[in-house]
Design an enzyme around this catalytic site. Structure first.
Site, short mmCIF file in Angstrom:
data_model
loop_
_atom_site.label_atom_id
_atom_site.label_comp_id
_atom_site.label_asym_id
_atom_site.label_seq_id
_atom_site.Cartn_x
_atom_site.Cartn_y
_atom_site.Cartn_z
CG HIS A 113 -0.19 -0.25 2.52
ND1 HIS A 113 -0.13 -1.51 3.07
CD2 HIS A 113 0.53 0.56 3.32
CE1 HIS A 113 0.59 -1.46 4.19
NE2 HIS A 113 1.00 -0.21 4.36
NE ARG A 133 9.53 -5.96 8.30
CZ ARG A 133 8.35 -5.39 8.50
NH1 ARG A 133 7.91 -4.42 7.70
NH2 ARG A 133 7.58 -5.77 9.50
CG ASP A 191 4.64 -3.48 5.98
OD1 ASP A 191 4.76 -3.84 7.17
OD2 ASP A 191 3.64 -2.87 5.55
CD GLU A 238 4.81 -7.35 9.17
OE1 GLU A 238 4.31 -7.05 10.26
OE2 GLU A 238 4.51 -6.76 8.10
CG ASP A 264 4.57 -4.37 13.90
OD1 ASP A 264 4.07 -3.23 13.96
OD2 ASP A 264 5.00 -4.86 12.84
CG ASP A 302 1.83 0.81 17.76
OD1 ASP A 302 2.37 1.88 18.05
OD2 ASP A 302 1.29 0.58 16.66
#
Length: 482
Positions: free
Chosen positions: A127, A208, A210, A240, A323, A367
């Protein structure tokens, strides 16, 4: 097919940095725009506030990172964005000006590589954001925009900010701040491929990815791997994925994933009965209930047969991240558990990853609390820092701890013993996670000669003829024998 994974990752110790919170320079640099509307560095983090950490500050911390012993840095997103975590990407080719812009990043890349420290960036390719120029064009021009087919527009009018109205476009997890790309559009696919290639060409050492499981377009990650590896065959691609990642770890896509199943099992074995569940919120992460050494053995062996050995050696192992709650807070600041967990992290196959601040005892709940600012030196827990340094040094010193075979030697009640062995080195690691001293007699495949590390004084005797090792292991302690 022989699966190829980056050799350097197999000997890497990663350090994960959340750039807004790790270090803030006091120097002036051209192109670095400093805000006058920042939260104080010491105050608790908020969802939307900025602390003003930057890449110039990270360069100034390179001596610290090298002394700690880490040799790879993974950064959460650094590209221009309208969020402190920068998962809302505005421009994939520009480093955020609050971090110092592209000039700061290239200076950081050079400083790291001069010290043989690798750099892995976060690729947020599922996104973009409302501020991404192509999506912003749709907001400006509606159905007349040239970029309609880059996103998943469902109806008109679009409502990017008013939650009382339907967004009328697909946002990740229903979040209208994060419009999803239409990866079936060949132009979108090519755009992301070129972004991936561009930063590898600039010298980064890997990506990495997402939420890569959200990208359903057939062959997408296979092509991404081919194009990235064509530029640098040793580039690291780590996804991830929080659960079983068999679908993505077949040798044609990722070199590894963030190993949350390992973290769940390890925390459950060492302190699952102490986990403060309120810190977990709605996370799909369950490091509880307490499990026995036999259950831990079963879960470790299940993980180790799940993927090819070359993949196992490039898994990204972790105890917490941006996270999740920090381990120190999750288990009620029980330092013994943190110590034993760090011992297991630094002796398991795969690349260990330390979340910034864990090595000095930084606390943090769910978070955004897990994203606190790196503390001043006067607030460091030096005991935690020292055993991190010791264990990292041992991992670098003894290659069997990185590359050696993994075999369980004992698993009963609260005691767990395993070996990491190569042709040159044979090393035994043991944990007693219980509250009582344990005495065991274990048949061993090699004769230990030396204690490399112990959290409490270990007593051991050897029946050399029978290869039986008698161990008296203090409560809540761990050791490494060579």
């Amino acid at each position: 097919m022989t699966i190829q994974t980056p050799q350097w990752v197999k000997s890497a110790v990663f350090y994960q940095i959340f750039p807004d919170r790790f270090a803030k320079t006091q120097q002036a640099h051209s192109g670095h725009w400093k805000s006058t509307n920042l939260e104080s560095w010491e105050s608790p983090p908020s969802l939307q506030g900025y602390k003003g950490g930057d890449l110039w500050g990270i360069i100034e911390k390179m001596d610290y990172l090298q002394e700690l012993g880490v040799n790879a840095l993974y950064f959460t997103p650094i590209f221009q964005s309208a969020s402190n975590h920068r998962y809302h990407t505005h421009d994939y080719y520009q480093v955020d000006p609050l971090l110092g812009g592209n000039s700061a990043f290239f200076a950081l890349l050079e400083a790291a590589h001069q010290r043989n420290i690798k750099i892995v960036l976060d690729g947020v390719f599922n996104h973009a954001s409302r501020g991404f120029s192509f999506f912003n064009d749709i907001l400006e021009h509606g159905p007349h925009s040239a970029w309609l087919d880059w996103f998943k527009v469902e109806d008109w009018p679009l409502s990017p900010y008013d939650g009382s109205k339907p967004a009328n476009y697909v946002g990740w997890m229903g979040n209208r701040a994060l419009p999803e790309f239409d990866h079936d559009n060949p132009q979108v696919r090519e755009y992301i491929m070129q972004v991936g290639e561009y930063w590898i060409k600039q010298g980064i050492d890997g990506w990495r990815l997402d939420v890569p499981n959200e990208v359903k377009t057939e062959g997408f990650w296979q092509e991404f791997r081919e194009r990235v590896k064509a530029i640098n065959s040793e580039a690291y691609i780590v996804g991830e994925i929080w659960d079983d990642a068999t679908e993505w770890l077949d040798g044609t896509q990722f070199d590894g994933v963030m190993n949350y199943p390992w973290a769940e099992a390890t925390i459950a074995f060492l302190g699952g009965n102490q986990v403060i569940k309120e810190h977990l919120g709605n996370l799909h992460f369950a490091p509880y209930p307490l499990i026995t050494a036999k259950e831990y053995r079963d879960r470790m062996e299940s993980l180790l047969v799940r993927y090819d050995w070359n993949i196992q050696l490039t898994q990204l192992n972790l105890l917490d991240s941006h996270d999740t709650p920090r381990l120190f807070s999750l288990i009620g600041e029980d330092q013994n558990i943190v110590k034993l967990a760090t011992l297991l992290l630094l002796t398991f196959p795969g690349a260990p990853s330390i979340y910034y601040g864990d090595e000095v005892g930084l606390s943090g709940g769910n978070d955004p609390d897990c994203r606190r600012s790196f503390p001043a030196e006067k607030d460091w827990n030096l005991e935690i820092l020292n055993y991190h340094k010791t264990l990292i040094k041992l991992r670098h010193q003894y290659s069997a701890l990185s590359l050696g075979d993994y075999n369980v030697l004992w698993a009963d009640e609260r005691v767990y013993l395993f070996s990491r062995t190569s042709a040159e080195e044979k090393i035994m690691i043991g944990i007693n996670s219980g509250y009582q001293t344990q005495k065991i007699d274990v048949t061993i495949p090699f004769i230990p000669q030396k204690v490399l590390y112990e959290t409490e004084t270990l007593t051991w005797q050897l029946e050399e003829k029978e290869k039986v090792l008698s161990l008296t292991i203090p409560a809540r302690s761990g050791f490494i024998l060579k």
